[in-house]
Scaffold this motif. Structure first.
Motif: not given
Ligand SMILES: O=P(O)(O)OC[C@H]1O[C@H](O)[C@H](O)[C@@H](O)[C@@H]1O
Length: 618
Positions: A377, A388, A390-392, A394-395, A416, A506-507
């Motif tokens: 990301v 990124s 944050y996305l780590q 979440l994903v 991620v 992304y959610e």
């Protein structure tokens, strides 16, 4: 209304022929009977009659994935690429958000194969929004979408909970900022100290970095770990302003060890400073949790609820994210509005018109539905540095699962990483461009470089932002030229609305992707295993201390070898952990090495500095 350019080209006569993709006889795989689909890692073990299995261990059971060109080469003709770009470009007009998936090499056949899978994923998502028990392992609903549109909540009671909590958050923040709620000194609160970890920190950290104004009404700091030096640093940075700091303790469970330790450490700092913690403490946690009851009994300023149907990694639009944001002067209603608009767009049950579905399809193609490639990301905007990170959670906490919903061992996931561009071009883009091909990139483009009227040319016709734009586009082209795929998300500028929209995008993408790979995206069993193991280490440490205390209370003191300590603890198999415990405690002057050193474990003889008689017979 969101529109997708591909709608304009829906008739076949206009649809550009993507020539490079293998022409496959259209025999899309017939969808399995159940809602769930099994990536190759599970199909190989239990192949339903209507699913073909693949000999390759690295691709899914879809014929199109099995036919991905071995060298992974992609369309390179500029005209064909332009046609592909135009065909697949998604635009959300109200949000000013674009999604470009044209540099992911999925074939027409793959899209056709995925359509029935998405039909089922959309139905699954519809059920989630209606309050289905979508987290079967924990028997919970999944309701983070209701936070930005409470009319979606399945009951009036839940709707009221959401509305009342939002009003309380809004009012509390206004009262603190206006000085109606003051620090015990009689002054306005000037700082927030957030104590929380995981989903109780990552969202607030991302949003603070992205949206906090240069001079926020309250400046925020985070304690998001049980690192004493890190905690000391935050307290030291606050200095005398600890007296005007609002401490926000955030924990959905109310029992996370790191957060509890942070609270105890901060409460000690308050005592040492002669301050009364309760007069500056706020709790955000599930009702009747240990934290909630502590805050209630100790009389903290206020408590805000977290709901069991909101997961930590999807809690940014709950009090967890909204209260710290509001206290920083961030427009939380705009965050919610952006998320709500995106939620409407991502519930459209048409693959090509749904940005979250386009993301999920791109992830599936790029990583073969088994996480074979990492998601890098790259926001080309300083303020999105923590996206990124944050996305780590979440994903990876959603998709990184050992078993699928049918109990097959799949070890799913999608890794991620990333920081920001163009900075990362001076760190690891070399490997991305020329090295191991184990990723696909996601560029986050922000079109507005500076507020209107604040820009200038650092050379004729060129601004600093032009360089940033050029670096993004140049990197995207350079990666693609070497067959590295990428996705681009474009927003006009970083605002509460666009940040709320990206969070929601992304959610939903994670939720749809989880349906495609047939896993529960809403629990985290692996984390519990880690917590349990940590507790066992601490229990062993207590036994080691007791054994060393006995040795230290003898006259003369009888220092013990590691072997002897392990024997006295009756756990010879834990000898290595016992050595590590003693080494850590020796480094902190809590155990004395009478002989030897930690470089030679067998040379060590250890004891405690002093005998603790009370402990002897504990
Ligand atoms: O908010 P808490 O209950 O303290 O949990 C904090 C974090 O703990 C664990 O790591 C969970 O896996 C995360 O999903 C959660 O965000």
């Amino acid at each position: 209304m969101a529109s997708s350019l591909s709608n304009l080209y829906s008739s076949t006569s206009l649809k550009p022929k993507i020539s490079h993709l293998p022409t496959i006889t259209k025999n899309p795989i017939s969808g399995p009977k159940s809602l769930s689909f099994k990536p190759i890692s599970s199909v190989a073990r239990d192949t339903p009659a209507d699913l073909s299995t693949s000999s390759s261990s690295s691709t899914n059971n879809l014929p199109s994935l099995q036919k991905k060109k071995a060298d992974g080469s992609l369309e390179k003709d500029p005209r064909a690429l332009w046609a592909r770009y135009v065909e697949w470009l998604y635009q959300h007009k109200d949000l000013g958000l674009y999604l470009d998936v044209s540099r992911i090499g999925f074939s027409d056949e793959f899209v056709k194969e995925m359509e029935p899978r998405f039909e089922k994923a959309f139905k699954h998502m519809e059920g989630i929004e209606k309050g289905a028990i979508a987290n079967p392992d924990e028997g919970r609903m999944v309701g983070h979408y209701w936070l930005r549109n409470s009319s979606l909540a399945p009951t009036t009671f839940l709707k009221n909970q959401i509305d009342v909590t939002l009003d309380r958050v809004w009012q509390f923040a206004n009262d603190v900022i206006s000085g109606k709620i003051k620090a015990p000194t009689g002054e306005r609160f000037t700082h927030i100290l957030s104590v929380g970890i995981g989903g109780s920190a990552l969202g607030p950290q991302f949003v603070a970095e992205a949206l906090a104004p240069d001079n926020p009404p309250l400046k925020i700091r985070f304690i998001d770990n049980t690192d004493p030096a890190g905690i000391d640093h935050q307290i030291a940075q606050l200095g005398p302003e600890l007296a005007t700091t609002l401490v926000m303790v955030i924990s959905k469970s109310g029992g996370t060890p790191e957060t509890r330790n942070g609270l105890l450490e901060v409460q000690k700092a308050f005592r040492d400073a002669g301050l009364v913690f309760a007069k500056q403490g706020v709790a955000i946690t599930q009702e009747n949790s240990l934290l909630d009851n502590t805050a209630r009994i100790e009389g903290w300023i206020d408590r805000f609820p977290m709901f069991d149907w909101v997961g930590g990694r999807t809690s940014e639009m709950s009090a967890v994210g909204l209260l710290p944001a509001a206290l920083q002067g961030i427009d939380i209603k705009e965050m919610l509005a952006g998320a709500a608009l995106m939620d409407e767009a991502t519930k459209i049950p048409v693959l090509r018109s749904n940005p979250a579905a386009l993301l999920a399809m791109s992830w599936y193609w790029a990583s073969d539905g088994v996480g074979s490639k990492d998601m890098v990301v790259l926001p080309y905007k300083d303020s999105l540095l923590l996206f990124s990170r944050y996305l780590q959670q979440l994903v990876m906490e959603s998709l990184g699962k050992e078993f699928d919903l049918d109990g097959n061992k799949v070890n799913q996931g999608l890794t991620v990483y990333g920081n920001k561009g163009s900075t990362d071009q001076h760190a690891y883009i070399q490997q991305l461009r020329d090295g191991v091909h184990n990723f696909f990139a996601t560029f986050i483009e922000v079109l507005r470089d500076r507020p209107p009227g604040h820009d200038w040319e650092l050379e004729p016709g060129v601004t600093c932002g032009d360089y940033l734009f050029g670096m993004l586009q140049g990197t995207r082209s350079a990666l693609y030229a070497n067959n590295r795929e990428s996705i681009s998300v474009t927003v006009q500028e970083v605002t509460p609305r666009s940040v709320g929209a990206m969070v929601a995008l992304y959610e939903r993408a994670v939720g749809l992707y989880a349906s495609l790979v047939n896993i529960n995206a809403y629990h985290q069993p692996g984390v519990e295993a880690g917590k349990k193991a940590a507790a066992e280490v601490l229990a062993l440490q207590k036994r080691v201390l007791a054994v060393l205390n006995e040795a230290s209370c003898k006259d003369p003191v009888e220092p013990l070898t590691i072997e002897e300590v392990a024997d006295h603890c009756h756990c010879p198999d834990d000898i290595e952990m016992i050595y590590k415990i003693i080494a850590h405690m020796a480094a902190n002057d809590r155990v004395i090495l009478a002989e030897g050193d930690c470089g030679s474990p067998r040379s060590i003889k250890a004891f405690l500095g002093e005998c603790n008689v009370d402990e002897l017979y504990a």
